[in-house]
Design a protein around this motif. Structure first.
Motif, PDB file in Angstrom:
ATOM      1  N   SER A 132       3.747  11.283 -10.399  1.00  0.00           N
ATOM      2  CA  SER A 132       3.201  10.210  -9.570  1.00  0.00           C
ATOM      3  C   SER A 132       1.937  10.675  -8.848  1.00  0.00           C
ATOM      4  CB  SER A 132       4.255   9.750  -8.564  1.00  0.00           C
ATOM      5  OG  SER A 132       3.718   8.804  -7.678  1.00  0.00           O
ATOM      6  N   ASP A 133       1.979  11.881  -8.296  1.00  0.00           N
ATOM      7  CA  ASP A 133       0.808  12.426  -7.599  1.00  0.00           C
ATOM      8  C   ASP A 133      -0.380  12.535  -8.553  1.00  0.00           C
ATOM      9  OD1 ASP A 133       2.360  12.641  -5.340  1.00  0.00           O
ATOM     10  OD2 ASP A 133       2.545  14.828  -5.415  1.00  0.00           O
ATOM     11  N   LEU A 134      -0.135  13.035  -9.770  1.00  0.00           N
ATOM     12  CA  LEU A 134      -1.221  13.198 -10.737  1.00  0.00           C
ATOM     13  C   LEU A 134      -1.796  11.840 -11.125  1.00  0.00           C
ATOM     14  CD1 LEU A 134      -2.928  15.079 -12.459  1.00  0.00           C
ATOM     15  CD2 LEU A 134      -1.174  14.907 -14.250  1.00  0.00           C
ATOM     16  N   LYS A 135      -0.933  10.855 -11.308  1.00  0.00           N
ATOM     17  CA  LYS A 135      -1.398   9.511 -11.664  1.00  0.00           C
ATOM     18  C   LYS A 135      -2.323   8.952 -10.588  1.00  0.00           C
ATOM     19  CE  LYS A 135       0.305   4.961 -12.968  1.00  0.00           C
ATOM     20  NZ  LYS A 135       1.491   4.133 -13.206  1.00  0.00           N
ATOM     21  N   VAL A 136      -1.945   9.093  -9.338  1.00  0.00           N
ATOM     22  CA  VAL A 136      -2.779   8.612  -8.230  1.00  0.00           C
ATOM     23  C   VAL A 136      -4.116   9.353  -8.205  1.00  0.00           C
ATOM     24  CG1 VAL A 136      -2.977   8.540  -5.707  1.00  0.00           C
ATOM     25  CG2 VAL A 136      -0.859   7.811  -6.810  1.00  0.00           C
ATOM     26  N   LEU A 137      -4.064  10.656  -8.390  1.00  0.00           N
ATOM     27  CA  LEU A 137      -5.291  11.454  -8.345  1.00  0.00           C
ATOM     28  C   LEU A 137      -6.239  11.121  -9.497  1.00  0.00           C
ATOM     29  CD1 LEU A 137      -3.624  14.821  -7.362  1.00  0.00           C
ATOM     30  CD2 LEU A 137      -5.321  13.600  -5.984  1.00  0.00           C
ATOM     31  N   GLU A 138      -5.706  10.741 -10.642  1.00  0.00           N
ATOM     32  CA  GLU A 138      -6.542  10.431 -11.808  1.00  0.00           C
ATOM     33  C   GLU A 138      -7.107   9.020 -11.782  1.00  0.00           C
ATOM     34  OE1 GLU A 138      -3.909  11.515 -15.031  1.00  0.00           O
ATOM     35  OE2 GLU A 138      -4.812  13.518 -15.142  1.00  0.00           O
ATOM     36  N   GLN A 139      -6.639   8.160 -10.880  1.00  0.00           N
ATOM     37  CA  GLN A 139      -7.126   6.781 -10.805  1.00  0.00           C
ATOM     38  C   GLN A 139      -8.435   6.668 -10.037  1.00  0.00           C
ATOM     39  OE1 GLN A 139      -3.833   4.595  -9.158  1.00  0.00           O
ATOM     40  NE2 GLN A 139      -2.812   4.429 -11.145  1.00  0.00           N
ATOM     41  N   HIS A 140      -8.925   7.751  -9.490  1.00  0.00           N
ATOM     42  CA  HIS A 140     -10.187   7.801  -8.740  1.00  0.00           C
ATOM     43  C   HIS A 140     -10.204   6.847  -7.552  1.00  0.00           C
ATOM     44  CE1 HIS A 140     -11.792  10.556 -11.623  1.00  0.00           C
ATOM     45  NE2 HIS A 140     -11.450   9.736 -12.600  1.00  0.00           N
ATOM     46  N   ARG A 141      -9.027   6.559  -7.024  1.00  0.00           N
ATOM     47  CA  ARG A 141      -8.943   5.782  -5.791  1.00  0.00           C
ATOM     48  C   ARG A 141      -9.120   6.743  -4.619  1.00  0.00           C
ATOM     49  NH1 ARG A 141      -3.835   1.731  -6.656  1.00  0.00           N
ATOM     50  NH2 ARG A 141      -4.813   0.465  -8.269  1.00  0.00           N
ATOM     51  N   MET A 142      -9.336   6.171  -3.450  1.00  0.00           N
ATOM     52  CA  MET A 142      -9.482   7.014  -2.273  1.00  0.00           C
ATOM     53  C   MET A 142      -8.128   7.666  -1.965  1.00  0.00           C
ATOM     54  SD  MET A 142     -10.953   6.203   1.513  1.00  0.00           S
ATOM     55  CE  MET A 142      -9.510   5.865   2.465  1.00  0.00           C
ATOM     56  N   VAL A 143      -8.159   8.982  -1.795  1.00  0.00           N
ATOM     57  CA  VAL A 143      -6.966   9.745  -1.453  1.00  0.00           C
ATOM     58  C   VAL A 143      -7.276  10.498  -0.174  1.00  0.00           C
ATOM     59  CG1 VAL A 143      -5.378  11.554  -2.200  1.00  0.00           C
ATOM     60  CG2 VAL A 143      -6.340   9.979  -3.875  1.00  0.00           C
ATOM     61  N   VAL A 144      -6.333  10.453   0.753  1.00  0.00           N
ATOM     62  CA  VAL A 144      -6.533  11.151   2.015  1.00  0.00           C
ATOM     63  C   VAL A 144      -5.490  12.245   2.153  1.00  0.00           C
ATOM     64  CG1 VAL A 144      -7.590   9.185   3.185  1.00  0.00           C
ATOM     65  CG2 VAL A 144      -5.126   9.488   3.284  1.00  0.00           C
ATOM     66  N   SER A 145      -5.831  13.270   2.911  1.00  0.00           N
ATOM     67  CA  SER A 145      -4.866  14.335   3.185  1.00  0.00           C
ATOM     68  C   SER A 145      -4.566  14.338   4.666  1.00  0.00           C
ATOM     69  CB  SER A 145      -5.421  15.692   2.750  1.00  0.00           C
ATOM     70  OG  SER A 145      -6.539  16.038   3.530  1.00  0.00           O
ATOM     71  N   GLY A 146      -3.373  14.756   4.997  1.00  0.00           N
ATOM     72  CA  GLY A 146      -2.952  14.800   6.394  1.00  0.00           C
ATOM     73  C   GLY A 146      -1.756  13.894   6.607  1.00  0.00           C
ATOM     74  N   ASN A 147      -0.928  14.263   7.565  1.00  0.00           N
ATOM     75  CA  ASN A 147       0.271  13.493   7.855  1.00  0.00           C
ATOM     76  C   ASN A 147       0.028  12.349   8.826  1.00  0.00           C
ATOM     77  OD1 ASN A 147       1.811  15.128   6.187  1.00  0.00           O
ATOM     78  ND2 ASN A 147       2.314  16.547   7.827  1.00  0.00           N
ATOM     79  N   SER A 148      -0.994  12.457   9.614  1.00  0.00           N
ATOM     80  CA  SER A 148      -1.288  11.442  10.614  1.00  0.00           C
ATOM     81  C   SER A 148      -2.483  10.611  10.159  1.00  0.00           C
ATOM     82  CB  SER A 148      -1.604  12.120  11.953  1.00  0.00           C
ATOM     83  OG  SER A 148      -2.121  11.179  12.855  1.00  0.00           O
ATOM     84  N   PRO A 149      -2.385   9.274  10.163  1.00  0.00           N
ATOM     85  CA  PRO A 149      -3.523   8.451   9.750  1.00  0.00           C
ATOM     86  C   PRO A 149      -4.772   8.698  10.585  1.00  0.00           C
ATOM     87  CG  PRO A 149      -1.544   7.119   9.964  1.00  0.00           C
ATOM     88  CD  PRO A 149      -1.221   8.487  10.488  1.00  0.00           C
ATOM     89  N   ASP A 150      -4.600   9.053  11.851  1.00  0.00           N
ATOM     90  CA  ASP A 150      -5.755   9.301  12.715  1.00  0.00           C
ATOM     91  C   ASP A 150      -6.475  10.594  12.348  1.00  0.00           C
ATOM     92  OD1 ASP A 150      -5.082   7.005  14.097  1.00  0.00           O
ATOM     93  OD2 ASP A 150      -3.903   8.090  15.588  1.00  0.00           O
ATOM     94  N   ALA A 151      -5.730  11.567  11.810  1.00  0.00           N
ATOM     95  CA  ALA A 151      -6.322  12.869  11.495  1.00  0.00           C
ATOM     96  C   ALA A 151      -6.573  13.035   9.999  1.00  0.00           C
ATOM     97  CB  ALA A 151      -5.411  13.983  11.999  1.00  0.00           C
ATOM     98  N   ALA A 152      -6.287  12.010   9.202  1.00  0.00           N
ATOM     99  CA  ALA A 152      -6.448  12.106   7.755  1.00  0.00           C
ATOM    100  C   ALA A 152      -7.920  12.184   7.380  1.00  0.00           C
ATOM    101  CB  ALA A 152      -5.796  10.901   7.084  1.00  0.00           C
ATOM    102  N   THR A 153      -8.184  12.926   6.316  1.00  0.00           N
ATOM    103  CA  THR A 153      -9.550  13.033   5.805  1.00  0.00           C
ATOM    104  C   THR A 153      -9.547  12.725   4.314  1.00  0.00           C
ATOM    105  OG1 THR A 153      -9.288  15.393   5.364  1.00  0.00           O
ATOM    106  CG2 THR A 153     -10.245  14.788   7.479  1.00  0.00           C
ATOM    107  N   LYS A 154     -10.637  12.138   3.836  1.00  0.00           N
ATOM    108  CA  LYS A 154     -10.776  11.782   2.429  1.00  0.00           C
ATOM    109  C   LYS A 154     -10.986  13.061   1.616  1.00  0.00           C
ATOM    110  CE  LYS A 154     -13.653   9.121  -0.694  1.00  0.00           C
ATOM    111  NZ  LYS A 154     -14.838   8.283  -0.835  1.00  0.00           N
ATOM    112  N   LEU A 155     -10.327  13.136   0.454  1.00  0.00           N
ATOM    113  CA  LEU A 155     -10.519  14.291  -0.420  1.00  0.00           C
ATOM    114  C   LEU A 155     -11.896  14.220  -1.067  1.00  0.00           C
ATOM    115  CD1 LEU A 155      -7.142  14.525  -2.400  1.00  0.00           C
ATOM    116  CD2 LEU A 155      -7.808  15.767  -0.360  1.00  0.00           C
ATOM    117  N   ASP A 156     -12.592  15.349  -1.080  1.00  0.00           N
ATOM    118  CA  ASP A 156     -13.843  15.396  -1.828  1.00  0.00           C
ATOM    119  C   ASP A 156     -13.508  15.740  -3.283  1.00  0.00           C
ATOM    120  OD1 ASP A 156     -13.538  18.208  -2.075  1.00  0.00           O
ATOM    121  OD2 ASP A 156     -14.812  18.602  -0.338  1.00  0.00           O
ATOM    122  N   ALA A 157     -14.515  15.792  -4.155  1.00  0.00           N
ATOM    123  CA  ALA A 157     -14.286  16.007  -5.590  1.00  0.00           C
ATOM    124  C   ALA A 157     -13.571  17.333  -5.864  1.00  0.00           C
ATOM    125  CB  ALA A 157     -15.618  15.955  -6.338  1.00  0.00           C
TER     126      ALA A 157
END
Length: 126
Positions: A77-102
């Motif tokens: 599931s994680d790989l599928k999301v990552l391959e869809q080129h949608r915005m993916v964020v890292s972090g547990n808190s929405p306020d502290a989440a950051t967008k993954l770069d390439a």
């Protein structure tokens, strides 16, 4: 002292701070309890008996298979999301989440593929 230790007599006492001590010689000026050890077995204790199994091997195998299956599905599931080129964020808190770069996205894809290999591979039972 060696003669005392060989005959199996040891002494137990408690000091003023409450610490319990054991020695082959009685403590000077302290009241101690003499303990005798049974040395008829050549100084060796009996082998420890194995602990009884609280869960059968079949139950453990089932639990491990279920864990591998869930881990396999999550990695795919994680790989599928990552391959869809949608915005993916890292972090547990929405306020502290950051967008993954390439580069971070590629590293995450590599980790997901490694988990797929580990949990969904031929050596495991999904």
């Amino acid at each position: 002292m060696a003669a005392t230790a060989q005959d199996g007599t040891y002494y137990k006492w408690t000091d003023a701070s409450g610490t319990v001590h054991f020695s082959a010689t009685p403590p000077p000026g302290q009241k101690a309890k003499a303990l005798s050890l049974d040395t008829t077995q050549g100084g060796q204790s009996a082998p420890a008996q194995p602990l009884p199994s609280t869960q059968s091997t079949a139950d453990l195998d089932k639990a491990q298979a279920a864990y591998r299956q869930r881990s396999c599905e999550a990695a795919r599931s994680d790989l599928k999301v990552l391959e869809q080129h949608r915005m993916v964020v890292s972090g547990n808190s929405p306020d502290a989440a950051t967008k993954l770069d390439a580069e971070q996205r590629e590293q995450a894809k590599l980790r997901a593929k490694q988990r797929i290999s580990q949990f969904c591979g031929a050596g495991s039972k999904p």
